[in-house]
Design an enzyme around this catalytic site. Structure first.
Site: not given
Length: 895
Positions: A524, A585, A639
């Site tokens: 995103r 991540s 993350d």
């Protein structure tokens, strides 16, 4: 008068609809833990959770206590689909007065019958004489059952009133009496009433039967209910046979308007006035009496027997059920009716004979109609609770009314269809009373017990004890200490990477910040506006094709920059140079807030030329190649840290981040003095644990099962991320699939047939676990999931699948809790506190979407770390908002 009498015995259709509704309400009341005690329809659990599947075999002894007899049977099943069981039986008459005598005498007599029967049938076959003989006991009275072989008598009925039995366990009473006979190889393994026996009798010959009606001296019905609705037991999986005890329906007054004066007379003269009112309108014990009182009333009104003395009709019991059946079944004029009445001592006219026949037909017709109404209530309830549009089901039926009145079947089917048009019942006449059925219950119980032992054996390695979890907690603590220490860091399986994030937000951050969240197949891009009145965000999701995930690093980062440019154009942000927080991540060695070397790819990524490189630099180079100057990367965050920061904005006590999704990881705020891998002793630093690799050094080998090893070997990184492979969503479905394959090979599932689809890797997705474990999910929906996998699943298979899923997801939650317990205990000790109060910011689909994971995690953590008061806060977009907040905190510090 005669028309009025006949009208009072006929119930209009709309009244039957109301009665059906009342019965369904009463059924729900009986099943609910809160209202069970007040319900008239008792809905007693039988602990029978399965019908025969045809593989049952062996010798089974049955004892059936009947109205005036004890029936003993020896049933041999051959595992041939129960097509041709061999049955030997003997009937013993009950001695005079025993049904009103001492309870001990009754059970001693039953045990003597068993002893005599076995002496005659088994002694000739010495090979069987000492084999253990399981016994099924048919006991046709209301009991509160708490196990298949444990049942307390609630009350006697049908003329029995033996002392010292009510409130006692009748299985134990029979077993004690059998032991007195020195039959130590006979075990009472199951108790059921005659209705359940009928259902199981009709469940042979390759059909399943899920409802049974006994229309006899008494009346009752049982059916297979969804187990989670039977709140009076702890069973929540699959189905359980419920004994409705519908004879008491209407004892609360629900039948008052259809209870005729004749019914009132019968009720008053019975030995339990006001009780079992439905049964007194339908049971063959009472139908002759209803007719007798109707004839007395009609004579008083001078509608019949005007020229004859009816003193004989004043005698209770003189007009029997057999008389009623002989009269209603006589289609040839009235000569047979006249003969019966004359034998009774009456002198009827032709008109009297016709009217008596009309009354008998009305009484028997009403009894049949009321049975149909009860059946309609059961069928509609089954259809609704199974969430089906239409229900097709087999209904076993037996009893004097069914056997003796040819129109019973026709009325039962036509009226129940009128009242429940969505349900189609097929009647199966019971061939052998409840005897064969009791053998089936016993056989199924033994089959399930043997299966249970094998299932437990398969699942035992996945079931962790408290001691196992404490050991994992201690090992995690050891590995954390090794990871923090400069000398041992290189060899530690938990890397404890410094993130250079030393503060959580303080509320003074302002401005627009970009965030890039790359953690899996989707990523995103976000813009986050931080103002005095809070945070607003806009974002877009972009896909990374597999070819790019596994291609070159340049292609991967070029694709990411293209997506950022697309996003900034759509948001009209092209003119600005915005600070960007990059959530990445994957395991990195961070050497500064905006500098991090990729240690290894995970989650299916394998882009070349990236491992060992600074990923911030790779992103900046791609921006240069694409000539994009609208952003400045100021912080790289994983993350887990982003999740902690996002929750930290709303809760200052949030000092731990946890991800349990496709992968798993945790971070927390550690004292700088303990971080040996970074210079300085002052303040705090967020440590990215990278705990997914916990156990890569072999320290968790003792809890790695055969299934885990098979799953690990088939991944793209065998031997790596071993803790993650026990916990995270990417692997749980595959662990379940491996267990299903082993269980099928052991003939515990799917009749031992493995479909090609089940042999396909990763076909069983983790989202299936979440669906299967939803409490109250109808079994047919689990069946639908299995049908997608081309598995022909029985309901037992569905129940077992649910248990496998629960075992795997519970273990995952417990292991996650053991890791977290090590973290919170370390923080508590660091700070020298007796009690630590801390919040965990948490994200990830497994934690958020699985129906039990979060509860199991929190419960286990409380148990393992009792001195820590831990709250959990769901991250609202941790990796996006959190990364922007890291960028905002960094910009604030730089300015």
């Amino acid at each position: 008068q005669i028309q009025r009498a006949l009208r009072s015995l006929s119930i209009p259709l709309e009244r039957l609809h109301i009665m059906k509704g009342h019965m369904m309400q009463d059924m729900c009341k009986g099943l609910s833990r809160q209202t069970h005690a007040q319900a008239k329809v008792r809905m007693l659990p039988t602990y029978i959770c399965s019908t025969p599947n045809g593989t049952e075999k062996g010798d089974f002894l049955v004892v059936e206590l009947c109205q005036s007899q004890v029936r003993t049977l020896l049933v041999t099943l051959y595992g041939d689909g129960n097509m041709s069981p061999n049955m030997v039986y003997k009937i013993f008459d009950l001695p005079e007065g025993i049904t009103q005598g001492e309870g001990e005498a009754l059970f001693d007599f039953i045990a003597q019958c068993v002893s005599q029967f076995l002496a005659e049938t088994v002694s000739s076959d010495n090979s069987k004489a000492e084999e253990r003989l399981p016994l099924g006991f048919v006991f046709p009275f209301s009991c509160r059952q708490t196990q298949l072989d444990k049942a307390e008598l609630l009350y006697w009925s049908k003329g029995f009133s033996c002392s010292d039995v009510v409130g006692k366990d009748v299985v134990q009473l029979l077993q004690s009496a059998i032991n007195k006979q020195e039959l130590c190889h006979v075990d009472v393994v199951a108790l059921m009433n005659d209705t359940v026996g009928t259902m199981m009798t009709c469940s042979t010959e390759g059909r399943t039967c899920e409802v049974a009606i006994v229309a006899d001296k008494g009346s009752n019905c049982c059916f297979m209910a969804e187990a989670y609705l039977v709140e009076t037991t702890d069973e929540t999986s699959g189905r359980m046979c419920v004994n409705t005890e519908w004879g008491c329906f209407g004892d609360d007054g629900a039948l008052n308007d259809v209870f005729t004066p004749y019914d009132e007379c019968v009720d008053v003269e019975s030995n339990n006035p006001g009780e079992k009112r439905f049964e007194k309108m339908v049971g063959t014990l009472y139908l002759g009496e209803i007719v007798r009182h109707a004839l007395i009333a009609l004579t008083a009104e001078k509608a019949i027997f005007t020229d004859t003395n009816i003193a004989v009709l004043k005698e209770k019991g003189v007009f029997t059920m057999q008389h009623v059946l002989d009269i209603v079944n006589n289609e040839e004029g009235t000569s047979e009716v006249r003969r019966i009445l004359e034998v009774l001592g009456l002198q009827p006219s032709e008109r009297d004979c016709g009217r008596v026949q009309q009354v008998c037909r009305a009484v028997v017709g009403r009894a049949s109609t009321l049975h149909a109404t009860g059946l309609a209530a059961i069928l509609s309830y089954m259809c609704q609770t199974r969430d089906m549009e239409t229900l097709m089901v087999n209904v076993g039926v037996e009893g004097e009314l069914f056997a003796g009145y040819p129109r019973f079947e026709e009325i039962l089917m036509s009226v129940s269809r009128l009242l429940s048009p969505e349900c189609m019942g097929t009647l199966l006449p019971s061939k052998d009373g409840s005897g064969r059925g009791a053998a089936m219950v016993t056989a199924v119980a033994l089959r399930l017990a043997a299966q249970r032992r094998e299932v437990n054996e398969v699942l035992a390695p996945l079931r962790l004890s408290r001691a196992d979890l404490e050991k994992v907690q201690a090992l995690m603590r050891e590995e954390m200490d090794r990871g923090l220490c400069k000398e041992t860091n290189a060899s530690a399986s938990v890397r404890m990477l410094p993130t250079y994030v030393s503060h959580t937000p303080d509320g003074t951050e302002r401005g627009d910040f970009l965030a890039l969240d790359l953690g899996g197949t989707n990523f995103r891009v976000l813009v986050v506006h931080v103002a005095e009145d809070g945070i607003t965000m806009a974002s877009e999701i972009y896909v990374i094709p597999v070819a790019i995930m596994q291609g070159t690093g340049e292609a991967l980062f070029d694709h990411i920059i293209d997506c950022i440019i697309d996003f900034q154009m759509k948001q009209n942000l092209v003119a600005d140079i915005l600070p960007l927080g990059f959530t990445f991540s994957f395991p990195c060695q961070q050497v500064g807030l905006d500098k991090a070397l990729l240690l290894t790819w995970t989650k299916g990524f394998s882009a070349s030329g990236c491992v060992g490189q600074d990923v911030v630099q790779l992103l900046r180079e791609a921006a240069r190649r694409k000539q994009h100057a609208g952003m400045e990367v100021v912080a790289l965050v994983n993350d887990t840290v982003g999740t902690m920061m996002a929750c930290g904005y709303d809760d200052p006590k949030c000092e731990i981040g946890l991800i349990v999704g496709t992968g798993t990881n945790a971070c927390y705020m550690e004292e700088m003095r303990n971080v040996g891998t970074v210079e300085g002793d002052q303040g705090l630093m967020c440590i990215n644990m990278e705990w997914g690799a916990f156990g890569d050094n072999g320290c968790l080998d003792h809890i790695f099962t055969h299934f885990d090893k098979v799953v690990d070997e088939s991944t793209i990184n065998p031997g790596k991320q071993r803790f993650e492979k026990l916990i995270s969503g990417m692997y749980l479905g595959e662990i379940v699939r491996q267990i299903l394959m082993v269980m099928t090979e052991k003939q515990l599932l799917f009749q031992g047939k493995i479909s090609p689809k089940l042999q396909t890797r990763n076909i069983f997705q983790t989202k299936f676990l979440s669906t299967v474990e939803l409490n109250g999910l109808p079994l047919r929906q689990i069946r639908a999931i299995l049908n997608e996998l081309e598995m022909d699943a029985s309901f037992e298979d569905c129940v077992l699948l649910r248990e496998v899923c629960q075992t795997v997801s519970l273990r995952a939650a417990q292991l996650c809790a053991a890791g977290l317990a090590a973290v919170v205990e370390k923080m508590r000790e660091n700070r020298g506190l007796d009690q630590l109060s801390v919040t965990v910011g948490v994200d990830g689909t497994l934690y958020k979407l699985h129906p039990c994971f979060s509860d199991n995690l929190q419960k286990t953590l409380k148990d393992l770390a009792p001195n820590c008061d831990v709250s959990f806060m769901l991250s609202e977009d941790g990796s996006g908002k959190g990364a922007a907040l890291v960028a905002a905190v960094a910009s604030r510090a730089a300015n």
